[in-house]
Scaffold this motif. Structure first.
Motif, PDB file in Angstrom:
ATOM      1  N   THR A  15       1.035  -1.127   0.156  1.00 55.49           N
ATOM      2  CA  THR A  15      -0.123  -0.158  -0.157  1.00 55.49           C
ATOM      3  C   THR A  15       0.751   1.317   0.119  1.00 55.49           C
ATOM      4  O   THR A  15       1.835   1.413   0.779  1.00 55.49           O
ATOM      5  CB  THR A  15      -0.957  -0.034   1.289  1.00 55.49           C
ATOM      6  OG1 THR A  15      -1.567  -1.104   1.305  1.00 55.49           O
ATOM      7  CG2 THR A  15      -1.974   1.076   1.170  1.00 55.49           C
ATOM      8  N   THR A  16       0.548   2.179  -0.708  1.00 53.91           N
ATOM      9  CA  THR A  16       1.190   3.578  -0.786  1.00 53.91           C
ATOM     10  C   THR A  16       1.148   4.133   0.532  1.00 53.91           C
ATOM     11  O   THR A  16      -0.004   4.411   1.098  1.00 53.91           O
ATOM     12  CB  THR A  16       0.675   4.319  -2.047  1.00 53.91           C
ATOM     13  OG1 THR A  16       0.748   3.816  -3.164  1.00 53.91           O
ATOM     14  CG2 THR A  16       1.524   5.739  -1.950  1.00 53.91           C
ATOM     15  N   PRO A  17       2.154   4.596   1.152  1.00 51.44           N
ATOM     16  CA  PRO A  17       2.180   5.439   2.440  1.00 51.44           C
ATOM     17  C   PRO A  17       1.267   6.830   2.406  1.00 51.44           C
ATOM     18  O   PRO A  17       1.617   7.299   1.186  1.00 51.44           O
ATOM     19  CB  PRO A  17       3.763   5.749   2.926  1.00 51.44           C
ATOM     20  CG  PRO A  17       4.345   4.682   1.668  1.00 51.44           C
ATOM     21  CD  PRO A  17       3.366   4.405   0.689  1.00 51.44           C
ATOM     22  N   SER A  18       0.508   7.026   3.344  1.00 51.19           N
ATOM     23  CA  SER A  18      -0.208   8.186   3.474  1.00 51.19           C
ATOM     24  C   SER A  18       0.843   9.507   3.850  1.00 51.19           C
ATOM     25  O   SER A  18       1.959   9.246   4.073  1.00 51.19           O
ATOM     26  CB  SER A  18      -1.200   8.126   4.635  1.00 51.19           C
ATOM     27  OG  SER A  18      -0.365   8.243   5.925  1.00 51.19           O
ATOM     28  N   PRO A  19       0.413  10.649   3.350  1.00 51.56           N
ATOM     29  CA  PRO A  19       1.512  11.791   3.768  1.00 51.56           C
ATOM     30  C   PRO A  19       1.844  11.685   5.314  1.00 51.56           C
ATOM     31  O   PRO A  19       2.941  11.933   5.522  1.00 51.56           O
ATOM     32  CB  PRO A  19       0.502  12.723   3.549  1.00 51.56           C
ATOM     33  CG  PRO A  19      -0.480  12.561   2.352  1.00 51.56           C
ATOM     34  CD  PRO A  19      -0.852  10.983   2.971  1.00 51.56           C
ATOM     35  N   LEU A  20       0.903  11.448   6.261  1.00 51.99           N
ATOM     36  CA  LEU A  20       1.463  11.374   7.568  1.00 51.99           C
ATOM     37  C   LEU A  20       2.607  10.320   8.057  1.00 51.99           C
ATOM     38  O   LEU A  20       3.396  10.588   8.519  1.00 51.99           O
ATOM     39  CB  LEU A  20       0.191  11.156   8.493  1.00 51.99           C
ATOM     40  CG  LEU A  20       0.493  10.886  10.033  1.00 51.99           C
ATOM     41  CD1 LEU A  20       1.386  12.205  10.440  1.00 51.99           C
ATOM     42  CD2 LEU A  20      -0.760  10.588  10.713  1.00 51.99           C
ATOM     43  N   VAL A  21       2.070   9.013   7.297  1.00 48.78           N
ATOM     44  CA  VAL A  21       3.111   7.811   7.513  1.00 48.78           C
ATOM     45  C   VAL A  21       4.548   8.398   6.819  1.00 48.78           C
ATOM     46  O   VAL A  21       5.539   7.881   7.385  1.00 48.78           O
ATOM     47  CB  VAL A  21       2.429   6.799   6.952  1.00 48.78           C
ATOM     48  CG1 VAL A  21       3.743   5.714   6.608  1.00 48.78           C
ATOM     49  CG2 VAL A  21       1.343   6.178   7.405  1.00 48.78           C
ATOM     50  N   ARG A  22       4.424   8.819   5.453  1.00 45.46           N
ATOM     51  CA  ARG A  22       5.672   9.300   4.925  1.00 45.46           C
ATOM     52  C   ARG A  22       6.350  10.381   5.784  1.00 45.46           C
ATOM     53  O   ARG A  22       7.684  10.265   5.931  1.00 45.46           O
ATOM     54  CB  ARG A  22       5.209  10.039   3.595  1.00 45.46           C
ATOM     55  CG  ARG A  22       6.341  10.442   2.453  1.00 45.46           C
ATOM     56  CD  ARG A  22       7.199   9.147   2.072  1.00 45.46           C
ATOM     57  NE  ARG A  22       8.316   8.863   2.960  1.00 45.46           N
ATOM     58  CZ  ARG A  22       8.913   7.817   2.599  1.00 45.46           C
ATOM     59  NH1 ARG A  22       8.862   6.816   1.839  1.00 45.46           N
ATOM     60  NH2 ARG A  22      10.195   7.516   3.547  1.00 45.46           N
ATOM     61  N   SER A  46       0.366   0.617  10.002  1.00 53.03           N
ATOM     62  CA  SER A  46      -0.141   0.797   8.870  1.00 53.03           C
ATOM     63  C   SER A  46       0.495  -0.463   7.668  1.00 53.03           C
ATOM     64  O   SER A  46       1.789  -0.432   7.877  1.00 53.03           O
ATOM     65  CB  SER A  46       0.019   1.917   8.157  1.00 53.03           C
ATOM     66  OG  SER A  46      -0.422   2.071   6.960  1.00 53.03           O
ATOM     67  N   GLY A 104       0.868   0.412   4.681  1.00 49.29           N
ATOM     68  CA  GLY A 104       2.004   1.363   3.786  1.00 49.29           C
ATOM     69  C   GLY A 104       3.446   1.552   4.186  1.00 49.29           C
ATOM     70  O   GLY A 104       4.307   2.264   3.699  1.00 49.29           O
ATOM     71  N   VAL A 156      -1.730   5.562  12.012  1.00 47.36           N
ATOM     72  CA  VAL A 156      -0.548   5.128  11.657  1.00 47.36           C
ATOM     73  C   VAL A 156      -0.280   3.612  12.258  1.00 47.36           C
ATOM     74  O   VAL A 156       0.118   2.855  11.492  1.00 47.36           O
ATOM     75  CB  VAL A 156       0.833   5.946  12.113  1.00 47.36           C
ATOM     76  CG1 VAL A 156       2.242   5.633  11.680  1.00 47.36           C
ATOM     77  CG2 VAL A 156       0.320   7.296  11.352  1.00 47.36           C
TER      78      VAL A 156
END
Length: 260
Positions: free
Chosen positions: A2-9, A65, A67, A147
């Motif tokens: 899964t593509t990481p969300s902006p917060l995860v990134r 998560s 991601g 997260v």
């Protein structure tokens, strides 16, 4: 994956940038003073006990998560449900050193301004700072914003119990104790900038090299012993099946929750 969300990134970037940055700063300060700087010692200690994160996740039913990139399956003690996040080892530096720097700054200012005993002030401020930091990072950024989640908690010792956002307050206390130790390490120095560990090492070794080796060994042992000490109660409660409250729905879509 899964593509990481902006917060995860952002949190992944914080782990890597912060970890590398603190180490680089610690090396630079050590070079300037021709002696291991407390900041570098704290970085070494933090990454040395990062191996405990996976067993800690398992005991705390922490689930991350999808991601987040993970360590390969062969990673030692990879007990985190779904795999240990790849950013954990270097991220431990960011996670523990930043609040300790804040706690040491506040503690030294309070001790100087209020004429309080520095050791007790540093320990008290470190514990409070670490607790608040863990609550913000783990309860708000983690459990509230998705997260990572805690699949099960102990009844009566958690916020939002029974929901996917539940947060065990004993996690914040455990992290607070660990940050307290780092705060003391960074803030309890003499006029030459030596920590109590430096002074002990210099009394046991005749050369600067041997003294540095002893200092590194000491902070590694202290960091690991303290983290194992705060991890032990979580392990006991899990083995005794006391971690008994959890949501019935899946925490992350398509991924089963860690079984009890």
């Amino acid at each position: 994956m899964t593509t990481p969300s902006p917060l995860v990134r952002t949190l992944i970037d914080f782990a890597y940038v912060g970890g590398v940055g603190f180490v680089a700063l610690g090396v630079y300060l050590s070079y300037q003073r021709r002696r291991l700087h407390p900041l570098l010692l704290a970085c070494i200690s933090a990454i040395s006990f990062s191996w405990i994160e996976a067993p800690y996740d398992w005991a705390m039913y922490a689930q991350f998560s999808p991601g987040i990139p993970r360590m390969p399956s062969w990673w030692p003690l990879n007990m985190t449900w779904g795999g240990l996040p790849a950013s954990v080892p270097v991220g431990y530096i960011s996670y523990f050193v930043l609040p300790a720097i804040i706690g040491a700054f506040i503690g030294r200012r309070l001790a100087s301004r209020c004429q309080w005993r520095r050791p007790l002030t540093l320990l008290s401020v470190g514990l409070i700072t670490g607790f608040l930091w863990a609550f913000f990072y783990n309860a708000v950024l983690g459990a509230r914003l998705g997260v990572f989640y805690y699949g099960r908690v102990i009844s009566g010792l958690a916020l939002w119990a029974g929901t996917k956002h539940q947060y065990p307050l004993y996690d914040a206390m455990a992290m607070g104790v660990q940050v307290m130790v780092f705060t003391y390490l960074l803030g309890r120095t003499d006029e030459r900038g030596r920590t109590v560990i430096d002074m002990w090492a210099e009394s046991k070794a005749r050369t600067r090299l041997r003294s540095s080796i002893l200092s590194i060994a000491a902070v590694v042992v202290i960091g690991n012993v303290m983290y194992l000490a705060v991890f032990a109660p979580h392990l006991v409660t899990k083995r005794l099946d006391l971690v008994d409250v959890g949501p019935t729905a899946q925490l992350f879509e398509g991924i089963p929750n860690q079984p009890q």
